[in-house]
Motif scaffolding. Structure first.
Motif, PDB file in Angstrom:
ATOM      1  N   THR A  58      41.135  65.734  52.884  1.00 44.11           N
ATOM      2  CA  THR A  58      40.795  66.847  53.516  1.00 44.11           C
ATOM      3  C   THR A  58      39.538  66.582  54.351  1.00 44.11           C
ATOM      4  O   THR A  58      39.245  67.613  55.252  1.00 44.11           O
ATOM      5  CB  THR A  58      40.251  67.827  52.282  1.00 44.11           C
ATOM      6  OG1 THR A  58      39.348  67.093  51.517  1.00 44.11           O
ATOM      7  CG2 THR A  58      41.255  68.459  51.513  1.00 44.11           C
ATOM      8  N   ILE A  61      40.242  67.372  58.118  1.00 43.73           N
ATOM      9  CA  ILE A  61      40.508  68.819  58.160  1.00 43.73           C
ATOM     10  C   ILE A  61      39.083  69.732  58.155  1.00 43.73           C
ATOM     11  O   ILE A  61      38.752  70.609  58.991  1.00 43.73           O
ATOM     12  CB  ILE A  61      41.436  69.470  57.033  1.00 43.73           C
ATOM     13  CG1 ILE A  61      42.677  68.680  57.180  1.00 43.73           C
ATOM     14  CG2 ILE A  61      41.718  70.807  57.166  1.00 43.73           C
ATOM     15  CD1 ILE A  61      43.468  68.796  55.743  1.00 43.73           C
ATOM     16  N   LYS A  64      37.167  69.268  61.406  1.00 38.32           N
ATOM     17  CA  LYS A  64      37.583  69.847  62.630  1.00 38.32           C
ATOM     18  C   LYS A  64      37.021  71.440  62.541  1.00 38.32           C
ATOM     19  O   LYS A  64      36.687  72.331  63.416  1.00 38.32           O
ATOM     20  CB  LYS A  64      39.154  70.020  62.579  1.00 38.32           C
ATOM     21  CG  LYS A  64      39.717  70.560  63.842  1.00 38.32           C
ATOM     22  CD  LYS A  64      39.180  70.150  64.990  1.00 38.32           C
ATOM     23  CE  LYS A  64      39.864  71.085  66.339  1.00 38.32           C
ATOM     24  NZ  LYS A  64      39.363  70.668  67.789  1.00 38.32           N
ATOM     25  N   ASP A 194      45.639  73.420  63.980  1.00 39.22           N
ATOM     26  CA  ASP A 194      46.783  72.599  63.979  1.00 39.22           C
ATOM     27  C   ASP A 194      47.241  72.480  62.554  1.00 39.22           C
ATOM     28  O   ASP A 194      46.957  71.535  61.891  1.00 39.22           O
ATOM     29  CB  ASP A 194      46.068  71.235  64.519  1.00 39.22           C
ATOM     30  CG  ASP A 194      47.101  70.332  64.733  1.00 39.22           C
ATOM     31  OD1 ASP A 194      48.260  70.392  64.733  1.00 39.22           O
ATOM     32  OD2 ASP A 194      46.572  68.890  64.805  1.00 39.22           O
ATOM     33  N   TYR A 195      48.020  73.446  62.444  1.00 38.98           N
ATOM     34  CA  TYR A 195      48.651  73.455  61.003  1.00 38.98           C
ATOM     35  C   TYR A 195      49.509  72.237  60.749  1.00 38.98           C
ATOM     36  O   TYR A 195      49.541  71.499  59.672  1.00 38.98           O
ATOM     37  CB  TYR A 195      49.411  74.693  60.792  1.00 38.98           C
ATOM     38  CG  TYR A 195      48.434  76.267  60.577  1.00 38.98           C
ATOM     39  CD1 TYR A 195      47.567  76.169  59.662  1.00 38.98           C
ATOM     40  CD2 TYR A 195      48.574  77.042  61.757  1.00 38.98           C
ATOM     41  CE1 TYR A 195      46.733  77.330  59.499  1.00 38.98           C
ATOM     42  CE2 TYR A 195      47.738  77.998  61.689  1.00 38.98           C
ATOM     43  CZ  TYR A 195      46.842  78.196  60.623  1.00 38.98           C
ATOM     44  OH  TYR A 195      45.952  79.262  60.609  1.00 38.98           O
ATOM     45  N   THR A 198      47.703  69.253  60.276  1.00 35.70           N
ATOM     46  CA  THR A 198      47.071  69.173  59.029  1.00 35.70           C
ATOM     47  C   THR A 198      48.013  68.694  58.096  1.00 35.70           C
ATOM     48  O   THR A 198      47.844  67.709  57.114  1.00 35.70           O
ATOM     49  CB  THR A 198      46.509  70.363  58.671  1.00 35.70           C
ATOM     50  OG1 THR A 198      45.518  70.829  59.669  1.00 35.70           O
ATOM     51  CG2 THR A 198      45.692  70.382  57.238  1.00 35.70           C
ATOM     52  N   THR A 202      47.760  65.197  55.884  1.00 32.15           N
ATOM     53  CA  THR A 202      47.706  65.147  54.718  1.00 32.15           C
ATOM     54  C   THR A 202      48.855  64.416  53.686  1.00 32.15           C
ATOM     55  O   THR A 202      48.611  63.690  52.954  1.00 32.15           O
ATOM     56  CB  THR A 202      47.403  66.626  54.081  1.00 32.15           C
ATOM     57  OG1 THR A 202      46.416  67.148  54.922  1.00 32.15           O
ATOM     58  CG2 THR A 202      47.050  66.662  52.598  1.00 32.15           C
ATOM     59  N   GLU A 244      49.636  65.337  67.256  1.00 31.50           N
ATOM     60  CA  GLU A 244      48.213  65.476  67.946  1.00 31.50           C
ATOM     61  C   GLU A 244      48.315  65.321  69.511  1.00 31.50           C
ATOM     62  O   GLU A 244      47.528  65.952  70.164  1.00 31.50           O
ATOM     63  CB  GLU A 244      47.478  64.275  67.346  1.00 31.50           C
ATOM     64  CG  GLU A 244      47.248  64.538  65.560  1.00 31.50           C
ATOM     65  CD  GLU A 244      46.708  65.814  65.498  1.00 31.50           C
ATOM     66  OE1 GLU A 244      45.204  66.167  65.391  1.00 31.50           O
ATOM     67  OE2 GLU A 244      47.413  66.706  65.091  1.00 31.50           O
ATOM     68  N   ILE A 251      43.620  68.334  65.040  1.00 31.86           N
ATOM     69  CA  ILE A 251      42.848  68.432  63.998  1.00 31.86           C
ATOM     70  C   ILE A 251      41.917  66.792  64.005  1.00 31.86           C
ATOM     71  O   ILE A 251      40.891  66.763  63.608  1.00 31.86           O
ATOM     72  CB  ILE A 251      43.561  68.248  62.598  1.00 31.86           C
ATOM     73  CG1 ILE A 251      42.712  68.477  61.348  1.00 31.86           C
ATOM     74  CG2 ILE A 251      44.413  66.967  62.526  1.00 31.86           C
ATOM     75  CD1 ILE A 251      42.069  69.706  61.283  1.00 31.86           C
TER      76      ILE A 251
END
Length: 520
Positions: A58, A61, A64, A194-195, A198, A202, A244, A251
């Motif tokens: 995390t 995340i 950002k 930026d889902y 992320t 992750t 990205e 992110i």
């Protein structure tokens, strides 16, 4: 921006960082007692692993989000999650519950550690940060290393539950001080989160860490599970890079790594993480298993590292301002490499003064280098990228330590399997009288079993463990030398030459640092 206000904010942030770093390692000495009360020995490693997974994945995340919505709300959110996880972990009635609550703790810690460093970058000038960041670097290192010792003290004198409950009053104090002291003004505009980036980042990290933490223990390295997880990590990482490059607000902005300071500092962070976690994991094993010391004496052996790190980190800031990043980082990595060389020379006959000198050398080296990596990155980017840039350095450091320790564990296990089997065969009568469920290395770590061994048998086992650890220290030495070489790629000259210089358009469109984060 008064000195008193700065002092209060700094104290609050130091307290928050200390708690989050401490919980990375404090559970180690408490876990045998926890398993004794709750059962679930098969889930032993997951109490460590889940915290590591959630706190590592995390970090980018939160970095950002701190740039988009401000540092203070993200810190308070993370600290709240951390304290909820602490309270629930202390009240856990089963290992399954404890693992779930440790995951919540880790989710909070992932916000606290990088955002603390980011706030420091906001409220202090470069000259002030050079002093203060050194202090924070020392707090992070000190808290991580002293964790096992503190955990042992709490378990010996109180209930294991206080390993978690002790966080609550100090965490609340840190939050209250920050609520009333730190004032932020953040430019409000519509953001595009930026889902997809992320999720892919992750997923990639979780797959990699899961493979490294469970490979060779829960399943074989060449099993379907290990290969599948490594492939999944690679595929998801490729998707992340592609995502990205197209994201409106990525992110983890890849253009950051076009800056040589950020790229070299990230490499340095990986090396620093490997060395710190490696030394603090495997030197105590040498002291207990090879030298026959107690858990307390193993903790004391790390004392010189604990003292040298914050002292060197504080001095490092002054050298950075006067002589620049390159010379300071080179001195740090050189000292660390010398200390690792000394560690690689450890034998059963090595005296305590030599071990202490090696630890002091490593601590001083890591203290010098760690300050450079934070200062150089924060100084090289504008306010709206400082959170993600700072989080990136923390991310690479933690990932380096996590992956490094997993690889070292694999090397150690392979070496011990190769060396211990012939010794057990040679002393088959004595070996047959040992408990069947205890691994050879654990015999050396169990005082009553160790004292029952005949001297020739004990000596050979100690030599075998020492020789096995040599290859672990050898890996650390290779990485330390690589890190030293990389530090020569940092630009020379004074640090202020490389400060981010906003364009005229940015000066008129973006609030100043004082407007973004000021103290009242």
């Amino acid at each position: 921006m008064t000195k008193q206000a700065k002092f209060i904010v700094t104290a609050a942030l130091m307290l928050g960082m200390a708690l989050a770093a401490l919980d990375t390692t404090i559970v180690g000495t408490a876990l045998p007692s926890i398993v004794g009360k709750l059962g679930g020995i098969t889930l032993y490693s997951w109490v460590f692993s889940i915290y590591l997974l959630t706190s590592t994945t995390t970090v980018p995340i939160y970095g950002k989000l701190a740039d988009l919505y401000g540092r203070k709300p993200l810190f308070l959110f993370g600290a709240t999650l951390f304290l909820i996880g602490s309270a629930a972990s202390g009240a856990a009635q089963s290992m399954e519950q404890l693992i779930i609550f440790r995951a919540i703790q880790g989710l909070g810690a992932g916000a606290v550690l990088p955002i603390v460093l980011t706030i420091i970058g906001d409220i202090f000038t470069l000259e002030e940060r050079a002093r203060v960041q050194g202090l924070f670097s020392g707090v992070w290192g000190l808290s991580s290393v002293v964790g096992p010792f503190v955990g042992g003290l709490i378990v010996d004198n109180f209930s294991w539950r206080w390993v978690f409950f002790i966080n609550i009053p100090f965490g609340l104090l840190s939050m209250l001080l920050l609520i009333f002291t730190l004032k932020e003004t953040v430019e409000r505009k519509k953001h595009h989160l930026d889902y997809l980036g992320t999720i892919t980042l992750t997923g990639s990290i979780v797959s990699l860490l899961f493979a490294l933490l469970q490979g060779g223990t829960s399943w074989a390295w060449v099993s379907f599970q290990s290969i599948g997880l490594f492939v999944a990590a690679l595929i998801l990482f490729v998707f992340f890079i592609a995502t990205e490059q197209r994201a409106a607000e990525p992110i983890l902005p890849l253009e950051l790594f076009k800056n040589r300071l950020i790229t070299i500092s990230s490499i340095g962070g990986v090396v620093l993480g490997v060395l710190m976690f490696g030394v603090t994991s495997y030197v105590p094993l040498f002291v207990q298993g090879v030298k026959g010391g107690s858990a307390t004496s193993a903790g004391i052996t790390l004392g010189p590292l604990l003292l040298a790190w914050p002292i060197a980190a504080t001095i490092s800031g002054k050298i950075v301002i006067r002589y620049g990043y390159r010379i300071t980082a080179v001195l740090g990595m050189l000292a660390a490499a010398v200390g690792i060389v000394m560690t690689a020379l450890f034998t059963p006959q090595t005296g305590l003064p030599f071990i202490i000198a090696a630890m002091a050398c490593i601590g001083a080296g890591l203290g010098f280098a760690s300050s450079v990596f934070i200062l150089s990155v924060q100084n090289a980017v504008p306010w709206n990228l400082r959170g993600v840039a700072t989080a990136t350095t923390q991310f690479f450091r933690t990932m380096g330590g996590t992956i490094g320790v997993a690889v070292m564990g694999t090397i150690l296990n392979a070496q011990m399997a190769q060396r211990f089997a012939p010794i057990y065969a040679q002393f088959s009568d004595a070996a047959s009288r040992l408990p069947k469920n205890i691994a050879p290395a654990n015999v050396l770590l169990t005082p009553n079993l160790r004292t029952s061994l005949a001297l020739p048998f004990l000596t050979q086992l100690q030599n075998a463990l020492s020789q096995s650890l040599f290859w672990v220290y050898g890996l650390m030495l290779i990485l330390a030398l690589f890190g030293l070489a990389a530090m020569f790629l940092l630009p020379g000259g004074r640090a202020d030459q490389y400060a981010y210089k906003p364009t005229e358009e940015e000066l008129t469109a973006t609030p100043s640092t004082d407007a973004m984060a000021h103290i009242g």
